[in-house]
Design an enzyme around this catalytic site. Sequence first.
Site, PDB file in Angstrom:
ATOM      1  N   GLY A 194       8.072   3.048   8.920  1.00 26.12           N
ATOM      2  CA  GLY A 194       7.253   3.316   7.745  1.00 26.12           C
ATOM      3  C   GLY A 194       7.304   2.116   6.825  1.00 26.12           C
ATOM      4  O   GLY A 194       8.133   1.218   7.006  1.00 26.12           O
ATOM      5  N   LYS A 195       6.407   2.127   5.846  1.00 26.39           N
ATOM      6  CA  LYS A 195       6.383   0.999   4.915  1.00 26.39           C
ATOM      7  C   LYS A 195       7.738   0.829   4.238  1.00 26.39           C
ATOM      8  O   LYS A 195       8.159  -0.273   3.940  1.00 26.39           O
ATOM      9  CB  LYS A 195       5.284   1.213   3.872  1.00 26.39           C
ATOM     10  CG  LYS A 195       3.903   1.005   4.471  1.00 26.39           C
ATOM     11  CD  LYS A 195       2.809   1.056   3.430  1.00 26.39           C
ATOM     12  CE  LYS A 195       1.457   1.039   4.138  1.00 26.39           C
ATOM     13  NZ  LYS A 195       0.332   1.311   3.264  1.00 26.39           N
ATOM     14  N   ARG A 196       8.396   1.956   3.990  1.00 26.72           N
ATOM     15  CA  ARG A 196       9.694   1.873   3.314  1.00 26.72           C
ATOM     16  C   ARG A 196      10.784   1.305   4.224  1.00 26.72           C
ATOM     17  O   ARG A 196      11.807   0.863   3.765  1.00 26.72           O
ATOM     18  CB  ARG A 196      10.100   3.256   2.794  1.00 26.72           C
ATOM     19  CG  ARG A 196       9.753   3.422   1.323  1.00 26.72           C
ATOM     20  CD  ARG A 196       9.964   4.848   0.871  1.00 26.72           C
ATOM     21  NE  ARG A 196       8.714   5.581   0.928  1.00 26.72           N
ATOM     22  CZ  ARG A 196       8.530   6.713   1.592  1.00 26.72           C
ATOM     23  NH1 ARG A 196       9.513   7.259   2.250  1.00 26.72           N
ATOM     24  NH2 ARG A 196       7.364   7.308   1.594  1.00 26.72           N
TER      25      ARG A 196
END
Length: 497
Positions: free
Chosen positions: A254-256
Site C-alpha cells: 500500500g502507499k503507506r
Amino acid sequence: MNPTENNPKKIVTRFAPSPTGFMHVGGVRTALYAWAFARKNAGTFILRIEDTDKEREVEGSIEQIMKSLQWLSIGWDEGPDIGGPNAPYLQSQRLETYKKYAQMLADKGLAYADPYTPEELEAFRKEAEENKKPFLYRNHRPENPPVWDGNQPLRLKIQDAKVSKWHDEVRGDLEAGPEALDDFILMKSDGYPTYNFAHIIDDLYMGVTHIFRADEFISSTPKFLALYEALEIDPPKFVTLPPIMGPDGKKKLGKRDGAKDILTYKDEGFLPDAMVNFLAFIGWNPGDDREVFTPAEFIQAFDIEGIQKAGGKLNEEKLVWFNKEHMKKLSDSTFRAGAESLLPAEFKNDPAYARKMSGILPILRERVSVFKEITEMVSSGDLHYFFMAPEYNSELLLCAPKMRKGREDATVADLKPILEKVISLIEASSLTDTSTPEECRSVLWDYADSEGRGIVLWAVRAALTGKERSPDPFAMCSILGPKETAERLRKAVEKIG
Ligand code: GLU
C-alpha cells in the site's frame, strides 16, 4: 434496459481510478490487464475518473494518472480528455444521470430516504456491538421514511436478505451469507453518489462487459448484485485480480508501506516496456516458461485463465532483470541517445568524444541494467577516465591485488621500466585510433606474459584509468587510441619520478 451506445457484444473494459494521489504498481497493473484484455479482443478500453469523494481528492491526480498510463503506452479509447460516445467520463459531471436512476428506484419503492442523524446511527451501531451482533441498518429500517428530496442519503432497500452466489472469472464460484447484504447508501446528502452506486450506473451506460479490479471489492459484491437486480440488469463479468504483496510477501502493498509512484521508476530510467513486462507477471503467467514479452506479445498471450488467485510479490530485483532484458532489445542508436543524454557536457569537449563513444557503448551495454546506473557511474567517476586524464596517487599503480601475486615485494619504483617498455611497444606498433582491443592485446601480450601479467596489466590499467576497477587495459588502449594511451603511461612514469 441498456442505454449504452457501445455495441453490447463488443468487449468493453474500463479503468476507474479515484483521483486520490499518485498511481502505484497496484493501480497500474489493474489498468494494464483491463487494457490488454480489450486490445486482445478488439474491444474498447475506457478511462473513467471516479471523483465522487471530494474529501479524498488530491489536486493534480488526474493528470498524474494519465501521465502514468501514457508513459507505459496504455492508451484509452474513451476518457475525460478525448471524450467518447458515453461522455462525460468524470463522475462529478454525471450527477444528473445518477439522480435520475436514484429517483427511479425511490419511485418504485426500491430505495428510501434515510431519516437518521449520525448520532442515532451511532447509537444503533453501539447497541449491536454491545449485543455482539453485526450492525445491520436494515434492522432499523424506518417505517415511514420521508419523501426523498435529495437532502437525505438514499438507501437501497434490500428485498431479500439471502445467501448471495456469484461467479468470478478468476476466483470461481463465490458466496456470502445474508449479513453481507444491507441497505446501503446510493446517494449521499451532499448530492454525490457513492462508489457502490455510481460505478454500476456508469458500467451500464458505458457497456462494460468485464470489470477488472482489486480484491477489496469482493466483500461488497453481494450489495452490487442486489443493485443489479433492482435495476433489472445483468451484471458484467467480475475479474478479480490478486493482491500485490510487499517484498516480504506477507503484507499487501500500500502507499503507506512504501509503494512508489510509478513515475518514480520512469525517473530512475526504467524502460516502459520492461515495466509493463514486470507488472504483467505480478499475478499472471502465460502457462509456460516464457518471461520476456514486448507489450504486443503480452497482449497476444494474455488471457483471464492465466491470472492467479494468490497474491503476487513486488520484487524490484526482478524489475531490474526485466529491464536488462529489454535494454538488449534497444537499437544501438536508441541506446546511444539514452546514454548520451546522461553524460555531462565536459565529456563532449573531448575532440575524440564521438569516436570514443563507439568503443564505450558496447561496454555500457554489457554492464548497465538500468539507465540510471550511467548517472551513478558519472557521479562516482567511473566514466571520466575515458575522456580526461585521471588523477590518482602513485601507490595505486601497485594496489591491484592480482598484480601483487608473486610480486609482493614490488615497489612503485619497480614499475618504471615496465611502463617505459609498454610505451615503447605501443609507439613502435602499427596501432591506430581504430585498432580493436584484440589488436592492442597482441602488441602487449607477449611482454606481459614474460614479465608477469599481473604486474604489467594492472599497472597499465591503473595508469590509464586511475581506478582499481575499470575495463581491461586493452579495451582502454583501444578506446583512448595509441597516442593518448602512451601519454597517460608517460604521466605515470613521471609520477614515479
Ligand atoms: N474507484 C475505484 C478505485 O479507485 C475503482 C474500483 C473499480 O474499478 O470498480 O479503487
